[in-house]
Design a protein around this motif. Structure first.
Motif, PDB file in Angstrom:
ATOM      1  N   THR A  14       0.840  -1.193   0.000  1.00 22.49           N
ATOM      2  CA  THR A  14       0.000   0.000   0.000  1.00 22.49           C
ATOM      3  C   THR A  14       0.874   1.241   0.000  1.00 22.49           C
ATOM      4  O   THR A  14       1.997   1.241   0.503  1.00 22.49           O
ATOM      5  CB  THR A  14      -0.929   0.047   1.230  1.00 22.49           C
ATOM      6  OG1 THR A  14      -0.140   0.140   2.410  1.00 22.49           O
ATOM      7  CG2 THR A  14      -1.818  -1.177   1.297  1.00 22.49           C
ATOM      8  N   GLN A  15       0.327   2.288  -0.583  1.00 26.53           N
ATOM      9  CA  GLN A  15       0.959   3.606  -0.555  1.00 26.53           C
ATOM     10  C   GLN A  15      -0.083   4.632  -0.138  1.00 26.53           C
ATOM     11  O   GLN A  15      -1.264   4.500  -0.480  1.00 26.53           O
ATOM     12  CB  GLN A  15       1.478   3.991  -1.944  1.00 26.53           C
ATOM     13  CG  GLN A  15       2.638   3.179  -2.464  1.00 26.53           C
ATOM     14  CD  GLN A  15       2.933   3.527  -3.903  1.00 26.53           C
ATOM     15  OE1 GLN A  15       2.334   2.997  -4.814  1.00 26.53           O
ATOM     16  NE2 GLN A  15       3.861   4.442  -4.106  1.00 26.53           N
ATOM     17  N   LYS A  16       0.350   5.636   0.594  1.00 31.80           N
ATOM     18  CA  LYS A  16      -0.521   6.754   0.909  1.00 31.80           C
ATOM     19  C   LYS A  16      -0.213   7.858  -0.094  1.00 31.80           C
ATOM     20  O   LYS A  16       0.896   8.401  -0.124  1.00 31.80           O
ATOM     21  CB  LYS A  16      -0.266   7.248   2.341  1.00 31.80           C
ATOM     22  CG  LYS A  16      -1.399   8.100   2.872  1.00 31.80           C
ATOM     23  CD  LYS A  16      -2.639   7.267   3.139  1.00 31.80           C
ATOM     24  CE  LYS A  16      -3.727   8.099   3.820  1.00 31.80           C
ATOM     25  NZ  LYS A  16      -4.946   7.312   4.071  1.00 31.80           N
ATOM     26  N   ILE A  17      -1.168   8.160  -0.957  1.00 32.58           N
ATOM     27  CA  ILE A  17      -1.001   9.194  -1.973  1.00 32.58           C
ATOM     28  C   ILE A  17      -2.009  10.297  -1.684  1.00 32.58           C
ATOM     29  O   ILE A  17      -3.223  10.078  -1.804  1.00 32.58           O
ATOM     30  CB  ILE A  17      -1.191   8.619  -3.385  1.00 32.58           C
ATOM     31  CG1 ILE A  17      -0.122   7.539  -3.644  1.00 32.58           C
ATOM     32  CG2 ILE A  17      -1.122   9.702  -4.438  1.00 32.58           C
ATOM     33  CD1 ILE A  17      -0.231   6.861  -4.986  1.00 32.58           C
ATOM     34  N   PHE A  18      -1.471  11.443  -1.265  1.00 40.81           N
ATOM     35  CA  PHE A  18      -2.308  12.537  -0.785  1.00 40.81           C
ATOM     36  C   PHE A  18      -3.149  12.019   0.384  1.00 40.81           C
ATOM     37  O   PHE A  18      -2.604  11.517   1.349  1.00 40.81           O
ATOM     38  CB  PHE A  18      -3.151  13.127  -1.921  1.00 40.81           C
ATOM     39  CG  PHE A  18      -2.338  13.416  -3.166  1.00 40.81           C
ATOM     40  CD1 PHE A  18      -1.105  14.042  -3.064  1.00 40.81           C
ATOM     41  CD2 PHE A  18      -2.773  13.023  -4.415  1.00 40.81           C
ATOM     42  CE1 PHE A  18      -0.332  14.283  -4.182  1.00 40.81           C
ATOM     43  CE2 PHE A  18      -2.014  13.258  -5.551  1.00 40.81           C
ATOM     44  CZ  PHE A  18      -0.795  13.897  -5.428  1.00 40.81           C
ATOM     45  N   ASP A  19      -4.472  12.049   0.301  1.00 36.73           N
ATOM     46  CA  ASP A  19      -5.291  11.589   1.421  1.00 36.73           C
ATOM     47  C   ASP A  19      -5.866  10.197   1.184  1.00 36.73           C
ATOM     48  O   ASP A  19      -6.764   9.760   1.913  1.00 36.73           O
ATOM     49  CB  ASP A  19      -6.449  12.565   1.650  1.00 36.73           C
ATOM     50  CG  ASP A  19      -5.961  13.942   2.066  1.00 36.73           C
ATOM     51  OD1 ASP A  19      -4.961  14.017   2.798  1.00 36.73           O
ATOM     52  OD2 ASP A  19      -6.578  14.942   1.647  1.00 36.73           O
ATOM     53  N   TYR A  20      -5.345   9.498   0.203  1.00 37.95           N
ATOM     54  CA  TYR A  20      -5.943   8.226  -0.197  1.00 37.95           C
ATOM     55  C   TYR A  20      -4.934   7.087  -0.123  1.00 37.95           C
ATOM     56  O   TYR A  20      -3.740   7.272  -0.322  1.00 37.95           O
ATOM     57  CB  TYR A  20      -6.496   8.325  -1.626  1.00 37.95           C
ATOM     58  CG  TYR A  20      -7.521   9.412  -1.790  1.00 37.95           C
ATOM     59  CD1 TYR A  20      -8.834   9.229  -1.375  1.00 37.95           C
ATOM     60  CD2 TYR A  20      -7.166  10.638  -2.351  1.00 37.95           C
ATOM     61  CE1 TYR A  20      -9.773  10.235  -1.525  1.00 37.95           C
ATOM     62  CE2 TYR A  20      -8.104  11.650  -2.501  1.00 37.95           C
ATOM     63  CZ  TYR A  20      -9.399  11.441  -2.089  1.00 37.95           C
ATOM     64  OH  TYR A  20     -10.332  12.438  -2.233  1.00 37.95           O
ATOM     65  N   THR A  21      -5.462   5.880   0.107  1.00 33.52           N
ATOM     66  CA  THR A  21      -4.650   4.687   0.086  1.00 33.52           C
ATOM     67  C   THR A  21      -4.756   4.025  -1.277  1.00 33.52           C
ATOM     68  O   THR A  21      -5.856   3.854  -1.813  1.00 33.52           O
ATOM     69  CB  THR A  21      -5.107   3.699   1.173  1.00 33.52           C
ATOM     70  OG1 THR A  21      -4.936   4.308   2.452  1.00 33.52           O
ATOM     71  CG2 THR A  21      -4.306   2.409   1.115  1.00 33.52           C
ATOM     72  N   VAL A  22      -3.618   3.652  -1.821  1.00 34.66           N
ATOM     73  CA  VAL A  22      -3.559   2.944  -3.101  1.00 34.66           C
ATOM     74  C   VAL A  22      -2.885   1.599  -2.856  1.00 34.66           C
ATOM     75  O   VAL A  22      -1.803   1.540  -2.275  1.00 34.66           O
ATOM     76  CB  VAL A  22      -2.773   3.757  -4.160  1.00 34.66           C
ATOM     77  CG1 VAL A  22      -2.619   2.957  -5.446  1.00 34.66           C
ATOM     78  CG2 VAL A  22      -3.467   5.090  -4.428  1.00 34.66           C
TER      79      VAL A  22
END
Length: 231
Positions: A14-22
């Motif tokens: 998982t990555q945190k991109i801005f306020d979202y999890t991808v």
């Protein structure tokens, strides 16, 4: 702003991109997405008149320039011959990442609201958009923009040649749509993701994203899914 998080389980990160999890998952069985029956089925869809000769809309069609997209056409990818084993695998992955992508939902089944394929040719790109509403050129039985918003979006990268397009996430504070990725350089926070063949990327429908220019004579092919978690 963007940082790597821990590995959730085997082959899922998982990555945190801005306020979202991808979430990013590697499909280790190539036959699931490149078996002969499914490949032929997808090609038949691309060759069908309603896909091959559809006139793109100036506003709302995020796929720009060469190539084809079957979004909005009467050929759901999940129903194509050869797709069933892949759909089983995809559903398992969607459920595995539910605690990260959509933690407030209790459903343990997957409802595929939309499923389609895109093929990008040399020079084509995807303008910035998200998946919170139905595109203005699409009629989807049972849904309007106000009740369409899916719980998650998944993109499976089927064919990724050298110098292929990047998936580009944009913070997009003003909600600007239908602009190429380059429009946001210097204006907004941007994160470039370079997926590999067989990678399955899952994210929230709220995430603004686009696709950079494809620079190869070989096509870039992806399968895309809008889903809900249901009981």
């Amino acid at each position: 702003m963007v940082k790597e998080l821990v590995i959730l389980m085997h082959n899922i990160t998982t990555q945190k991109i801005f306020d979202y999890t991808v979430c990013r998952i590697l499909c280790e069985n190539k036959e699931l997405y490149k078996n002969k029956e499914l490949t032929n089925s997808v090609q038949m869809v691309f060759d069908s008149p309603v896909v091959k000769y559809r006139v793109r809309q100036v506003v709302g069609d995020s796929h720009k320039s060469g190539g084809y997209t079957s979004v909005g056409q009467p050929y759901p990818l999940i129903d194509l011959p050869g797709a069933a084993p892949l759909v089983d695998w995809l559903s398992e992955q969607f459920l595995k990442v539910k605690p990260k992508i959509c933690p407030n939902k209790t459903g343990n089944k997957i409802l595929y609201k939309r499923s389609w394929s895109n093929v990008m040719q040399n020079g084509s790109y995807g303008s910035i958009h998200n998946h919170t509403k139905i595109d203005n050129y699409i009629s989807l039985a049972g849904y309007e923009s106000k009740n369409f918003r899916p719980d998650a979006v998944g993109v499976l990268y089927v064919n990724v040649p050298e110098n292929s397009s990047n998936l580009v996430f944009v913070k997009n504070k003003k909600g600007v749509e239908d602009q190429p990725v380059e429009y946001f350089v210097g204006r907004e926070d941007i994160y470039w993701l370079n997926p590999t063949e067989g990678e399955f990327v899952i994210h929230s429908p709220n995430v603004w994203h686009g696709v950079s220019k494809h620079n190869n004579e070989l096509p870039r092919i992806v399968f895309v899914f809008d889903i809900d978690y249901v009981d």
